[in-house]
Scaffold this motif. Structure first.
Motif, short mmCIF file in Angstrom:
data_model
loop_
_atom_site.label_atom_id
_atom_site.label_comp_id
_atom_site.label_asym_id
_atom_site.label_seq_id
_atom_site.Cartn_x
_atom_site.Cartn_y
_atom_site.Cartn_z
N UNK A 197 30.04 -26.76 3.69
CA UNK A 197 30.53 -25.56 3.83
C UNK A 197 31.87 -25.71 4.57
N UNK A 198 32.18 -26.64 5.22
CA UNK A 198 33.49 -26.80 5.65
C UNK A 198 34.38 -27.24 4.57
N UNK A 199 33.93 -28.20 3.62
CA UNK A 199 34.85 -28.80 2.46
C UNK A 199 35.09 -27.81 1.56
N UNK A 200 34.11 -26.63 1.38
CA UNK A 200 34.41 -25.49 0.41
C UNK A 200 35.74 -24.66 1.08
N UNK A 201 35.40 -24.39 2.14
CA UNK A 201 36.63 -23.63 2.74
C UNK A 201 37.84 -24.26 2.86
N UNK A 202 37.62 -25.55 3.01
CA UNK A 202 39.05 -26.41 2.93
C UNK A 202 39.64 -26.45 1.60
N UNK A 203 38.96 -26.59 0.63
CA UNK A 203 39.43 -26.66 -0.77
C UNK A 203 40.04 -25.33 -0.91
N UNK A 204 39.60 -24.17 -0.71
CA UNK A 204 40.28 -22.90 -0.72
C UNK A 204 41.38 -22.49 -0.19
N UNK A 205 41.42 -23.27 1.39
CA UNK A 205 42.59 -23.16 1.97
C UNK A 205 43.70 -24.12 1.42
N UNK A 206 43.22 -25.33 1.33
CA UNK A 206 44.46 -26.17 0.44
C UNK A 206 45.12 -25.59 -0.71
N UNK A 207 44.30 -25.04 -1.61
CA UNK A 207 44.78 -24.56 -2.74
C UNK A 207 45.06 -23.21 -2.92
N UNK A 208 44.76 -22.50 -1.96
CA UNK A 208 45.08 -21.04 -1.79
C UNK A 208 44.38 -20.33 -2.95
N UNK A 209 43.46 -20.69 -3.29
CA UNK A 209 42.52 -19.84 -4.29
C UNK A 209 41.18 -19.93 -3.94
N UNK A 210 40.31 -18.63 -4.46
CA UNK A 210 38.96 -18.54 -4.16
C UNK A 210 38.09 -19.70 -5.05
N UNK A 211 37.27 -20.25 -4.74
CA UNK A 211 36.26 -20.95 -5.51
C UNK A 211 35.16 -20.33 -6.03
N UNK A 212 34.97 -20.25 -7.61
CA UNK A 212 33.99 -19.48 -7.93
C UNK A 212 32.82 -20.75 -8.43
N UNK A 213 31.55 -20.16 -7.74
CA UNK A 213 30.27 -20.91 -7.49
C UNK A 213 29.74 -21.19 -8.88
N UNK A 214 29.40 -22.34 -9.68
CA UNK A 214 28.73 -22.32 -10.83
C UNK A 214 27.35 -22.82 -10.57
N UNK A 215 26.16 -22.24 -11.18
CA UNK A 215 24.83 -22.63 -10.96
C UNK A 215 24.14 -23.24 -12.09
N UNK A 216 24.93 -23.60 -13.07
CA UNK A 216 24.25 -24.25 -14.24
C UNK A 216 23.90 -23.65 -15.37
N UNK A 217 24.06 -22.34 -15.26
CA UNK A 217 23.28 -21.58 -16.31
C UNK A 217 24.38 -21.85 -17.68
N UNK A 218 23.70 -22.01 -18.72
CA UNK A 218 24.39 -22.21 -19.98
C UNK A 218 24.82 -23.71 -20.02
#
Length: 274
Positions: A197-218
């Motif tokens: 959870x900390x890694x995903x939040x840090x990703x969004x903080x560093x890049x200033x963007x919201x991360x879309x979660x992929x679940x593998x459909x398609x």
């Protein structure tokens, strides 16, 4: 640039590596893909390593430890469920190693753990390594993957891996054994889920963007399976076998080279370079 986040819901190392390559090869290249994954009781060797020389074959066989070879270079590592792995996959023109590594630093600091980047490959806390990184580039895209030692069984690092004598001599055996650390030594209540959870939040903080979660459909199951069979194959994992009658190795500042030769009647009949 867009951000997509994918949590691989398996601990099969061959499947995780197949998924890493599938995302790299087959998904749209208009974004960065950030993956988190775990392997259970596995040794992952670098693309250019001689697998046999990196592992304790007897211990690996007795304990049923899975051995796989990744696409990226670097050294052999042991994974268990106390280890969290990550991959940043994106176009080479958007690739920024220091920015990507700063995601890890930001995640740790958000948890109250001091962290710093050391050289090209390592991230340290209190002078000890908890994250090693490796790299791969092909056809205009690159990925950077690595490990996070959260609560790994350190005793198994020495049981299953056999680092080369030249590497130990260059660093000193004692320093190699003492230079790694679990993050739970600094934050005892840290869990894998908490680190993820900390890694995903840090990703969004560093890049200033919201991360879309992929679940593998398609996702193309046949393409994933094709890559899985490659990573699962003996030839890929163990590579070319040379009936070696001569071997020499030398360690350089950038790594180690081993040359193996099969010599017959004074002539080189076959060779392998690792």
């Amino acid at each position: 640039m867009k951000l997509s986040y994918l949590d691989l819901m398996t601990t099969d190392p061959s499947y995780n590596l197949a998924m890493e390559q599938y995302v790299f090869d087959c998904l749209p290249r208009d974004r960065m893909y950030f993956m988190l994954w775990q392997n259970d009781n596995a040794i992952i060797v670098g693309k250019y390593q001689n697998t046999i020389s990196e592992i304790n074959e007897e211990a690996v066989r007795e304990r049923g430890i899975r051995v796989v070879r990744r696409l990226s270079g670097g050294g052999a590592v042991y994974h268990d469920l106390g280890n969290l792995n990550f991959t940043f996959s994106l176009r080479t023109q958007d690739y920024d190693l220091r920015r990507q590594q700063s995601v890890i630093v930001e995640a740790c600091r958000s948890l109250g753990i001091p962290a710093e980047i050391s050289g090209r490959n390592d991230i340290l806390t209190n002078g000890c390594k908890f994250s090693g990184n490796s790299f791969y580039s092909h056809a205009g895209c690159s990925f950077h993957n690595g490990t996070l030692l959260v609560n790994v069984d350190m005793a198994n690092l020495g049981k299953y891996l056999t680092p080369s004598k030249t590497k130990l001599e260059s660093k000193g055996v004692a320093s190699v054994r003492s230079r790694v650390i679990n993050l739970t030594e600094l934050k005892p209540d840290l869990t894998i889920d908490g680190m993820a959870q900390a890694m995903v939040k840090a990703l969004e903080t560093v890049y200033g963007l919201k991360a879309e979660e992929l679940r593998g459909e398609g996702f193309d199951a046949a393409e994933i399976e094709r890559r899985y069979q490659r990573f699962h194959s003996y030839d890929w994992v163990y590579g070319k076998s040379v009936p070696c009658s001569f071997s020499c190795a030398k360690r350089f500042s950038w790594g180690e080279v081993t040359v193996e030769l099969a010599v017959e009647n004074g002539c080189v009949a076959d060779a392998a370079v690792w």
